[in-house]
Write a protein that holds these residues in place. Structure first.
Motif, short mmCIF file in Angstrom:
data_model
loop_
_atom_site.label_atom_id
_atom_site.label_comp_id
_atom_site.label_asym_id
_atom_site.label_seq_id
_atom_site.Cartn_x
_atom_site.Cartn_y
_atom_site.Cartn_z
N GLY A 134 46.13 33.02 51.57
CA GLY A 134 44.47 33.34 51.45
C GLY A 134 44.66 34.16 49.98
N SER A 135 43.52 34.63 49.41
CA SER A 135 43.54 35.31 48.09
C SER A 135 43.42 36.71 48.40
CB SER A 135 42.33 34.75 47.15
OG SER A 135 42.28 35.66 46.19
N VAL A 136 44.10 37.72 47.60
CA VAL A 136 44.04 38.94 47.74
C VAL A 136 42.51 39.35 47.10
CG1 VAL A 136 46.37 39.34 47.79
CG2 VAL A 136 45.00 39.22 45.61
N ALA A 137 42.00 38.68 46.43
CA ALA A 137 40.78 38.84 45.83
C ALA A 137 39.73 39.04 46.85
CB ALA A 137 40.31 37.97 44.93
N ASP A 138 39.76 38.33 48.31
CA ASP A 138 39.09 38.42 49.44
C ASP A 138 39.30 39.53 50.35
OD1 ASP A 138 37.19 37.94 51.39
OD2 ASP A 138 38.33 36.01 51.95
N PRO A 162 33.60 38.37 30.35
CA PRO A 162 33.11 39.38 31.55
C PRO A 162 33.52 38.95 32.77
CG PRO A 162 31.35 39.39 29.88
CD PRO A 162 32.10 37.99 29.72
N GLY A 163 33.36 37.72 33.48
CA GLY A 163 33.61 37.31 34.67
C GLY A 163 35.44 37.43 34.99
N ALA A 164 35.91 36.90 34.00
CA ALA A 164 37.36 36.73 34.16
C ALA A 164 37.94 38.14 33.89
CB ALA A 164 37.74 35.94 32.94
N TRP A 165 37.25 38.82 32.99
CA TRP A 165 37.81 40.39 33.06
C TRP A 165 37.66 41.05 34.32
CZ3 TRP A 165 40.03 43.76 29.65
CH2 TRP A 165 40.11 45.18 29.94
N ARG A 166 36.71 40.83 34.80
CA ARG A 166 36.28 41.54 36.19
C ARG A 166 37.19 40.70 37.03
NH1 ARG A 166 30.95 41.48 34.58
NH2 ARG A 166 30.56 39.53 35.64
N ASP A 167 37.61 39.67 37.18
CA ASP A 167 38.34 39.11 38.11
C ASP A 167 40.15 39.50 38.19
OD1 ASP A 167 36.49 37.41 38.81
OD2 ASP A 167 37.23 35.63 38.11
N ALA A 168 40.36 40.09 36.96
CA ALA A 168 41.54 40.55 36.57
C ALA A 168 41.65 41.87 37.43
CB ALA A 168 42.01 40.92 35.21
N PHE A 169 40.93 42.66 37.38
CA PHE A 169 40.73 43.95 37.71
C PHE A 169 40.69 44.02 39.64
CE2 PHE A 169 40.53 45.18 33.66
CZ PHE A 169 40.63 46.70 33.68
N VAL A 170 39.76 43.04 40.01
CA VAL A 170 39.64 42.53 41.48
C VAL A 170 41.16 42.27 42.10
CG1 VAL A 170 38.94 41.16 43.18
CG2 VAL A 170 37.28 41.92 41.44
N VAL A 171 41.84 41.42 41.40
CA VAL A 171 43.23 41.05 41.95
C VAL A 171 44.38 42.34 41.70
CG1 VAL A 171 45.23 39.58 41.61
CG2 VAL A 171 42.61 38.62 41.77
N ASN A 172 44.29 42.82 40.55
CA ASN A 172 45.52 43.72 40.28
C ASN A 172 44.94 45.10 40.46
OD1 ASN A 172 46.44 41.56 39.01
ND2 ASN A 172 46.10 42.01 36.79
N VAL A 173 43.76 45.56 40.68
CA VAL A 173 43.55 46.82 41.16
C VAL A 173 42.80 47.07 42.32
CG1 VAL A 173 42.57 49.11 40.15
CG2 VAL A 173 43.13 47.31 38.54
N GLU A 174 41.67 46.22 42.51
CA GLU A 174 40.95 46.52 44.03
C GLU A 174 41.74 45.95 45.20
OE1 GLU A 174 36.98 44.10 45.52
OE2 GLU A 174 36.68 45.38 43.57
N ALA A 175 42.24 44.89 44.79
CA ALA A 175 43.13 44.49 46.22
C ALA A 175 44.21 45.41 46.52
CB ALA A 175 43.65 43.08 45.79
#
Length: 271
Positions: free
Chosen positions: A63-67, A106-119
């Motif tokens: 699965g994806s760590v963004a989830d 902006p969406g791609a920028w947010r995605d980077a933070f979701v995967v690299n920081v939030e997850a």
């Protein structure tokens, strides 16, 4: 697998490794097992996860760590299989969006933070609630030597990894003394994610590094497992730089460093 690293204090422990089927993550998982730990690996490719888990004698979740639901499943799976989660290694990452920040959506920028920081935060929260709050543990986040300086086309990656570096220190303060939280910052390593940097002119890139070669996943794995182990029991909130001397290259008498030139010319595969 027989342990040859019993002195590391990982015998009988259980670990979760994100992005654990290839590159640095796979090398970390292998070395954890060699040190006596049982491992739960996670990555997006279900076939790779099943194969890696079987080869390591552990378990896996695709699965994806963004989830966040996937990350909850990872912790639940590790707890169900091992009854504990002593070590978390946050290795999964994205280097997108690639290019000048003025072109970043902006969406791609947010995605980077979701995967690299939030997850990484969400996974540590899950491990904390399930096991570490009562029993302690160790977290190692994979950052990058690029978090401390700027370069072309990887602004989103570097900025998000700089945020992960600060998150590491913040969590180290908040979770002490039960849980130690540290990071490892690799330089250029021979992985698929970084192939676009080193493959076009590896000899030139390696010649520009004081230690004369690009890194191997095993170089990073050794540092990660040491930080996760009891050998580093009085270390928390630290970042261990494993970069072949990248930070000191300006004093190196060898040929010029080529990575920034390559970053201006090549685009990575989308991840």
């Amino acid at each position: 697998m027989t342990s040859s690293y019993a002195q590391d204090g990982l015998e009988g422990r259980a670990a979760v490794v994100t992005g654990g089927t290839r590159g640095i993550g796979r090398a970390v998982a292998e070395r954890l097992v060699a040190a006596g730990a049982r491992v739960c690996v996670t990555a997006r490719d279900a076939d790779e996860v099943r194969r890696t888990a079987a080869e390591l004698g552990g378990v896996g979740v695709s699965g994806s760590v963004a989830d966040p639901a996937h990350l909850r499943e990872v912790v639940d799976t590790a707890m169900g299989a091992f009854g504990r989660v002593d070590v978390v290694v946050n290795n999964a990452a994205t280097n997108q969006p690639y290019g000048p920040l003025m072109d970043a959506e902006p969406g791609a920028w947010r995605d980077a933070f979701v995967v690299n920081v939030e997850a990484p935060l969400v996974l540590v929260q899950g491990a904390w609630r399930a096991w570490m709050r009562e029993h302690g543990g160790s977290v190692v986040n994979i950052c990058t030597e690029g978090a401390e300086h700027v370069g072309p086309n990887l602004g989103a990656y570097g900025t998000s990894k700089a945020a992960l570096l600060h998150l590491t220190r913040q969590l180290a303060g908040e979770l002490a003394p039960k849980v130690r939280v540290n990071s490892v910052s690799p330089g250029l390593v021979r992985t698929e994610m970084a192939r676009f940097v080193w493959e076009p002119d590896e000899e030139r890139v390696a010649a520009g590094l004081p230690l004369g070669r690009i890194g191997e996943p095993e170089d990073i794995a050794r540092a990660v497992v040491w930080l996760a182990s009891e050998a580093a029991r009085w270390i928390t909130g630290a970042d261990l730089l494993v970069d072949g001397g990248t930070r000191v290259r300006t004093a190196h008498p060898g040929p010029g460093y080529a990575v920034h030139d390559l970053l201006r010319s090549y685009a990575p595969p989308r991840s």
